[in-house]
Design an enzyme around this catalytic site. Structure first.
Site, PDB file in Angstrom:
ATOM      1  N   HIS A   1       0.849  -1.190   0.000  1.00 15.42           N
ATOM      2  CA  HIS A   1       0.000   0.000   0.000  1.00 15.42           C
ATOM      3  C   HIS A   1       0.887   1.242   0.000  1.00 15.42           C
ATOM      4  CE1 HIS A   1      -3.426   2.590   0.986  1.00 15.42           C
ATOM      5  NE2 HIS A   1      -2.587   3.231   1.782  1.00 15.42           N
TER       6      HIS A   1
ATOM      7  N   ARG B   1     -13.960  13.426   8.313  1.00 15.27           N
ATOM      8  CA  ARG B   1     -12.657  14.029   8.625  1.00 15.27           C
ATOM      9  C   ARG B   1     -12.289  15.088   7.600  1.00 15.27           C
ATOM     10  NH1 ARG B   1      -8.991   9.065   8.359  1.00 15.27           N
ATOM     11  NH2 ARG B   1      -7.325  10.586   8.584  1.00 15.27           N
TER      12      ARG B   1
HETATM   13  N1  URA Z   1      -5.168   7.217   3.231  1.00 16.52           N
HETATM   14  C1  URA Z   1      -6.174   6.555   3.851  1.00 16.52           C
HETATM   15  O1  URA Z   1      -6.628   5.504   3.385  1.00 16.52           O
HETATM   16  N2  URA Z   1      -6.663   7.075   4.989  1.00 16.52           N
HETATM   17  C2  URA Z   1      -6.217   8.217   5.538  1.00 16.52           C
HETATM   18  O2  URA Z   1      -6.699   8.620   6.577  1.00 16.52           O
HETATM   19  C3  URA Z   1      -5.178   8.900   4.881  1.00 16.52           C
HETATM   20  C4  URA Z   1      -4.663   8.367   3.725  1.00 16.52           C
END
Ligand code: URA
Length: 430
Positions: A82, A168
Site C-alpha cells: 500500500h 474528517r
Molecule cells: N489514506 C487513507 O486511506 N486514509 C487516511 O486517513 C489517509 C490516507
C-alpha cells in the site's frame, strides 16, 4: 453507554476502552450517533492522540464494520502493498508482476486517484478492456492460477472508514496519525494478506511532510499489523519529486512495462526491487533478502516479470498495448528551461496538479479522466540543464494550457551549483 461521556473522556485525554470505541463505530455506521458528536470525538482524538491499544481497537472496529475478504482458498503466503499516495507512483504495476513471477501470491485491491495523486485502477483501466470488477471467486481463482489479480476495492470493505474519512475531510481532522493509521490498516487487514509492505511517502507531493511524522505513522501501522498477527514492513520514501518520469495513466503503464523489461527509470526500478525483495523474502520464498533481490533481478532479465504483466492484462480482459502506438493526443509540447544550471528541486505537488488539470486526474471524485494526457519529465533533481533544454513534455488534448505550462516550469528550481540527490528510500521499519 452515552456518546457524550466518550467525547468527554477523550477531551480530558483519558484512553478509551475497546467497548467505548466499538460503541462509537457501530453507532456511527448505523446512524445512531450523529455527525456532530462524531466530529467532536474526532477533534478530541486529533488534539490528544491515541495509545497504540486505542488505535488497534479503532482499526478492529472499522475492519469489522464490513466485509473481510476470505483469501483462505489461496494456497501460499498472500502479499500486498500500500502506498500513502504520490505523483507518478506506478510501483504496484511493476511490483505485482515482479513478485508474482517469483511465486508470491499478489492479491491486490486498489483504489482510484483523487487530486494530485494517481490511482492504480485508473492506470490499469487505461488499457483497453481491462476489467477491475472481479467477484471474490474469480479473484481467488486468478490468484491461484496466475499468482496475481488486481481488483477494485468495494464500498463494502471497511465502510466505517469511508464514512469517517468523509467526515474528517470536512472537519479538519484528516492529518491525525492514529486516524490515518487505523484508516489505512482497517482496509489492508480487511483485504486479507499475510505480508504487507506500506510505502509511506514524505515530501511536497505526500500526506506526511516530515520524517518524524512518517516514522510515527509507520511505527504505529507496523504495531497494529503485529497486533493482528500480520507481518507489516513500512518503507519511508521520498516524494519531494515525482517517482519515475511519467505522470498520467497510459504514460505510466508504458513506463511500468519498460521497467519490467529492465529499461525503466532508476528510482522506480530501485523501489520496486527493494519492496519486492521484502515481499518475496517474507513470503518465505528465499532464505535471505539478498537472495530475494537476486531472484527479482533474474525475473526482470529473463522477461518473466514482463510476461506476468502481459498475462495479467489478458486474464482481466485487456488488450495488450502496442507501446509505439498507444498514446494519441492532439499536441506534444516541450517545456524548455529559461536558464542553465542544475535541478535543485522538482515539486511533485505542482507536477501532480498540472497533470490533474490536463485531465490525467480528478479534481472531484466524479470527474472523468483523459487516459492519454500527462507529463513526461526529461530532467529530474540533480540533472544538469542548459538554457533551452527540454525539462518536460506535455501530452495535451486541451485548447489552452498556458497555466499548465507555467506550473510545470515553476515546479523546477534551477541553481548554479551542482546538487546532490537525496536517497529515495529513507528508512525501513519492520
Ligand atoms: N489514506 C487513507 O486511506 N486514509 C487516511 O486517513 C489517509 C490516507
Amino acid at each position: 453507554m452515552r456518546m457524550v461521556d466518550i467525547i468527554e473522556k477523550k477531551r480530558d485525554n483519558k484512553p478509551l476502552s475497546k467497548k467505548e470505541i466499538t460503541h462509537f463505530i457501530e453507532g456511527y455506521v448505523r446512524e445512531r450517533i450523529p455527525d456532530y458528536q462524531a466530529s467532536a470525538l474526532l477533534m478530541a482524538i486529533y488534539f490528544n492522540g491515541m495509545t497504540d491499544d486505542e488505535a488497534t481497537f479503532l482499526t478492529e472496529a472499522m475492519l469489522q464494520s464490513g466485509n473481510i475478504i476470505d483469501l483462505s482458498a489461496i494456497s501460499g503466503t498472500k502479499v500486498d502493498k500500500h502506498s500513502t499516495g504520490g505523483v507518478g507512483d506506478k510501483t504496484t504495476l511493476v511490483l505485482g508482476p515482479l513478485v508474482a513471477s517469483c511465486g508470491a501470491k499478489f492479491a491486490k485491491l486498489s483504489g482510484r486517484g483523487l487530486g494530485h495523486t494517481g490511482g492504480t485502477l485508473d492506470k490499469l483501466e487505461s488499457i483497453d478492456g481491462f476489467n477491475v470488477n472481479l467477484d471474490n471467486d474469480r479473484f481467488v481463482a486468478q490468484v491461484n492460477t496466475l499468482n496475481i489479480a488486481v481488483a477494485g476495492q468495494t464500498s463494502k470493505l471497511a465502510p466505517a472508514d469511508k464514512m469517517l474519512y468523509a467526515l474528517r475531510d470536512v472537519t479538519g481532522t484528516v492529518p491525525s496519525i492514529p486516524l490515518i493509521a487505523s484508516s489505512i490498516m482497517s482496509k489492508k487487514l480487511a483485504a486479507g494478506a499475510d505480508v504487507i509492505v506500506l510505502d509511506v511517502k514524505i515530501g511536497e507531493g505526500a500526506f506526511m511532510k516530515t520524517i518524524e511524522d512518517a516514522r510515527n505513522l509507520s511505527r504505529l501501522m507496523v504495531k497494529i499489523g503485529e497486533n493482528f498477527g500480520k507481518k507489516v514492513i513500512a518503507f519511508i520514501t521520498d516524494m519531494s519529486e515525482p517517482l519515475g518520469n511519467a505522470v498520467g495513466n497510459k504514460l505510466e503503464v508504458i513506463e511500468a512495462i519498460r521497467t519490467l523489461q529492465g529499461n525503466g527509470p532508476s528510482d522506480l526500478q530501485k523501489l520496486s526491487t527493494e519492496i519486492g525483495s521484502y515481499l518475496v523474502h517474507h513470503a518465505g520464498l528465499t532464505d535471505s533478502l539478498k537472495d530475494a533481490r537476486k531472484m527479482i533481478e533474474q525475473k526482470i532479465a529473463s522477461l518473466e516479470a514482463n510476461d506476468k504483466f502481459q498475462a495479467l492484462i489478458e486474464a482481466q480482459g485487456g488488450k495488450l498495448p502496442d507501446l509505439n502506438d498507444y498514446i494519441h493526443t492532439r499536441d506534444l509540447i516541450a517545456v524548455k528551461s529559461e536558464t542553465g544550471g542544475y535541478v535543485e528541486k522538482l515539486n511533485a505537488l505542482d507536477i501532480g496538479l498540472a497533470a490533474m488539470r490536463l485531465g490525467a486526474g480528478r479534481e472531484t471524485k466524479d470527474d472523468v479522466i483523459d487516459t492519454d494526457v500527462g507529463i513526461v519529465l526529461n530532467k529530474k533533481v540533480g540533472d544538469k540543464v542548459e538554457k533551452d533544454d527540454v525539462l518536460a513534455y506535455i501530452y495535451n488534448n486541451k485548447d489552452d494550457i498556458t497555466d499548465e505550462v507555467k506550473m510545470v516550469l515553476s515546479a523546477y528550481t534551477i541553481v548554479e551549483h551542482a546538487v546532490e540527490k537525496q536517497p529515495l528510500i529513507l528508512e525501513i521499519i519492520a
